[in-house]
Scaffold this motif. Sequence first.
Motif, PDB file in Angstrom:
ATOM      1  N   HIS A 183       0.857  -1.189   0.000  1.00 21.76           N
ATOM      2  CA  HIS A 183       0.000   0.000   0.000  1.00 21.76           C
ATOM      3  C   HIS A 183       0.888   1.232   0.000  1.00 21.76           C
ATOM      4  N   ARG A 201      -5.665   3.389   9.679  1.00 18.16           N
ATOM      5  CA  ARG A 201      -7.078   3.041   9.479  1.00 18.16           C
ATOM      6  C   ARG A 201      -7.319   2.441   8.095  1.00 18.16           C
ATOM      7  N   THR A 202      -6.671   2.998   7.086  1.00 21.86           N
ATOM      8  CA  THR A 202      -6.821   2.477   5.725  1.00 21.86           C
ATOM      9  C   THR A 202      -6.323   1.037   5.641  1.00 21.86           C
ATOM     10  N   LEU A 203      -5.171   0.758   6.256  1.00 22.79           N
ATOM     11  CA  LEU A 203      -4.629  -0.602   6.219  1.00 22.79           C
ATOM     12  C   LEU A 203      -5.530  -1.578   6.965  1.00 22.79           C
ATOM     13  N   ASN A 245       4.508  -0.416   3.378  1.00 23.97           N
ATOM     14  CA  ASN A 245       3.431  -1.108   4.082  1.00 23.97           C
ATOM     15  C   ASN A 245       3.146  -2.384   3.295  1.00 23.97           C
ATOM     16  N   THR A 279      -4.439   8.038   9.504  1.00 29.21           N
ATOM     17  CA  THR A 279      -5.201   7.764   8.286  1.00 29.21           C
ATOM     18  C   THR A 279      -4.658   6.518   7.588  1.00 29.21           C
ATOM     19  N   VAL A 280      -3.346   6.376   7.517  1.00 29.28           N
ATOM     20  CA  VAL A 280      -2.749   5.197   6.895  1.00 29.28           C
ATOM     21  C   VAL A 280      -3.086   3.944   7.707  1.00 29.28           C
ATOM     22  N   ARG A 334       3.529   6.147  11.180  1.00 28.89           N
ATOM     23  CA  ARG A 334       2.524   6.357  10.154  1.00 28.89           C
ATOM     24  C   ARG A 334       1.467   7.284  10.756  1.00 28.89           C
ATOM     25  N   GLN A 363      -8.769  -1.319   7.368  1.00 27.08           N
ATOM     26  CA  GLN A 363      -9.967  -1.532   6.532  1.00 27.08           C
ATOM     27  C   GLN A 363      -9.638  -2.415   5.334  1.00 27.08           C
ATOM     28  N   LYS A 364      -8.490  -2.203   4.730  1.00 27.25           N
ATOM     29  CA  LYS A 364      -8.102  -2.912   3.521  1.00 27.25           C
ATOM     30  C   LYS A 364      -7.669  -4.359   3.799  1.00 27.25           C
ATOM     31  N   TRP A 365      -6.930  -4.571   4.899  1.00 24.94           N
ATOM     32  CA  TRP A 365      -6.284  -5.851   5.109  1.00 24.94           C
ATOM     33  C   TRP A 365      -6.697  -6.613   6.357  1.00 24.94           C
TER      34      TRP A 365
END
Length: 178
Positions: free
Chosen positions: A39, A170-172, A44, A167-168, A164, A174-176
């Motif tokens: 990511h 939380r994104t990770l 990441n 935001t990063v 990090r 949600q994504k992974w």
Amino acid sequence: MTTYVAFLRAINLGANRKFPKADIAAATEAAGFDDVDTHINTGNVRLTTRMRSRAKIEGALEKAYAERAGFEVPTIAFTAAELASIAEDADELAEGRKLERHYVYLLKSAPTAAKAKALQERDGAADAVVVRDRAAHLLLETYQQGVVDPWGVEKALGVAATNRNITVIRTLVQKWCS
């Protein structure tokens, strides 16, 4: 198979530490890890493995990355559940605050109680540092432009770390990690 998220420290900074996403993924796969995904280009990496020892996972990744990149790449790994817990802690810590910035320092090992206490004593009237296991949260209600690390967190902790923004993280999650 367990899912891990690995965070690479000090890559893609300056001309001499370039390590593109494609090379990171190739090195991770060559080290024997599966389901590899990256990511953004800040280091990441999601992977799955049967290995259970975090230290062995980090060691295998660091060896593969050094061979591929040509320089040492400190790597800090968390299980998907551990990363999700860090995000939950972040939400709890931010509740009721108006934060301009929230950084999370991801630590290779938990700091000693004395180091964590010394760091937390740096809290200001509008800012706070909270250490929970292998994560140190910088909660900044005020932000001086251009100052990412106002207190020298890594130096104060005295342990290997990378950071990090929330935001990063939380994104990770949600994504992974869902």
